[in-house]
Design a protein around this motif. Structure first.
Motif, mmCIF file in Angstrom:
data_model
loop_
_atom_site.group_PDB
_atom_site.id
_atom_site.type_symbol
_atom_site.label_atom_id
_atom_site.label_comp_id
_atom_site.label_asym_id
_atom_site.label_seq_id
_atom_site.Cartn_x
_atom_site.Cartn_y
_atom_site.Cartn_z
ATOM 1 N N GLN A 49 22.071 22.622 -38.432
ATOM 2 C CA GLN A 49 22.125 23.479 -39.612
ATOM 3 C C GLN A 49 21.294 24.745 -39.397
ATOM 4 O OE1 GLN A 49 20.809 20.858 -42.740
ATOM 5 N NE2 GLN A 49 22.482 19.405 -42.379
ATOM 6 N N TRP A 75 26.294 10.597 -44.854
ATOM 7 C CA TRP A 75 26.831 11.858 -45.365
ATOM 8 C C TRP A 75 25.753 12.685 -46.063
ATOM 9 C CZ3 TRP A 75 30.111 15.622 -45.382
ATOM 10 C CH2 TRP A 75 30.301 16.418 -46.514
ATOM 11 N N SER A 79 25.294 17.660 -39.046
ATOM 12 C CA SER A 79 24.671 16.487 -39.665
ATOM 13 C C SER A 79 23.167 16.474 -39.432
ATOM 14 C CB SER A 79 25.275 15.195 -39.102
ATOM 15 O OG SER A 79 26.650 15.123 -39.366
ATOM 16 N N LEU A 109 35.193 18.368 -40.510
ATOM 17 C CA LEU A 109 34.029 17.494 -40.615
ATOM 18 C C LEU A 109 33.861 16.584 -39.405
ATOM 19 C CD1 LEU A 109 34.038 16.384 -44.363
ATOM 20 C CD2 LEU A 109 32.439 17.911 -43.215
ATOM 21 N N VAL A 128 24.459 16.202 -44.761
ATOM 22 C CA VAL A 128 25.445 17.275 -44.910
ATOM 23 C C VAL A 128 25.566 17.669 -46.379
ATOM 24 C CG1 VAL A 128 27.816 17.987 -44.437
ATOM 25 C CG2 VAL A 128 26.690 16.348 -42.928
ATOM 26 N N CYS A 176 30.365 17.476 -37.823
ATOM 27 C CA CYS A 176 29.344 16.576 -38.377
ATOM 28 C C CYS A 176 29.456 15.259 -37.621
ATOM 29 C CB CYS A 176 29.553 16.376 -39.879
ATOM 30 S SG CYS A 176 29.530 17.918 -40.829
ATOM 31 N N ASP A 179 25.692 20.360 -34.361
ATOM 32 C CA ASP A 179 25.998 19.184 -35.181
ATOM 33 C C ASP A 179 25.412 19.431 -36.567
ATOM 34 O OD1 ASP A 179 26.310 16.758 -36.405
ATOM 35 O OD2 ASP A 179 25.364 15.573 -34.823
#
Length: 224
Positions: free
Chosen positions: A46, A79, A41, A64, A82, A68, A39
């Motif tokens: 990440q 948001w 987000s 997306l 991200v 995300c 994920d």
């Protein structure tokens, strides 16, 4: 998209280009992940991508909605994680391409804040006369273009054509030129001018303008 389908498409692209890709290409796809896709987000998601970024100059996030997943799509604040990740990659010289879907009204789904830090926003639209059997065929519109202007941001039509040898080629044409040819073809086929706006998804005045242009270019048969 399944990994084997991506491999087939990549092999087809390479065969059509008649050369091997010069840069490393790494594909992370759901069916090859033991614990599912990260994920993006979240810092954890990440971080899982980080080990794959060595030597990479472009990251494509497709799409997306599936990659995300935390937060609410319509909330601008959700948001931000991200956005910060994308800006961090930009500072490292890595370009990021976010693929996103449109809603029923044709605009992007969710918060418009996504566009604030983007350099370029490109909207792919189906032509008004599109038929499913045409495959990959769309018009390309630059809705935001930081540092681009003039002919570089003119909308155009793109269509993926497969030749007799099975190789793929992108055919591109200026939208104005393409629309003139479509109007001329319909008129030459005997389609009443009044029905063409609905067929092409354009205004009546647009059809009239392109009919005059087609006449000037000699594209219309005498019966028109």
């Amino acid at each position: 998209m399944p990994g084997h389908t991506l491999q087939q498409r990549l092999a087809s692209i390479i065969a059509s280009a008649d050369r091997e890709p010069a840069a490393p290409i790494r594909i992370i796809t759901p069916d090859l992940q033991e614990f599912g896709m990260p994920d993006l987000s979240t810092p954890e998601g990440q971080g899982l991508i980080e080990e794959h970024l060595d030597g990479i100059s472009v990251v494509i996030v497709d799409n997306l909605s599936t990659l995300c997943r935390s937060g609410v799509e319509n909330k601008a604040e959700d948001w931000l994680p991200v956005q910060e990740w994308g800006l961090m990659l930009r500072r490292r010289g890595i370009a990021v391409m976010f693929i996103h879907h449109t809603g029923k009204g044709g605009a992007q789904r969710g918060t418009s804040r996504r566009e604030d830090v983007l350099d370029t926003v490109i909207h792919l639209r189906r032509p008004g006369d599109y038929q499913p059997q045409e495959g990959a065929s769309f018009s390309v519109h630059f809705e935001k273009a930081r540092g681009l202007y003039g002919d570089d941001v003119k909308p155009f039509e793109a269509k993926l054509w497969t030749g007799p040898d099975g190789k793929h080629t992108w055919l591109m044409k200026d939208i104005e030129e393409s629309l003139t040819e479509k109007v001329a073809a319909l008129l030459n086929d005997g389609i009443p001018q009044g029905e063409i706006p609905e067929l092409l998804g354009v205004a009546k005045g647009t059809v009239s303008k392109h009919k005059m242009k087609a006449e000037h270019m000699g594209l219309l048969s005498k019966k028109c």
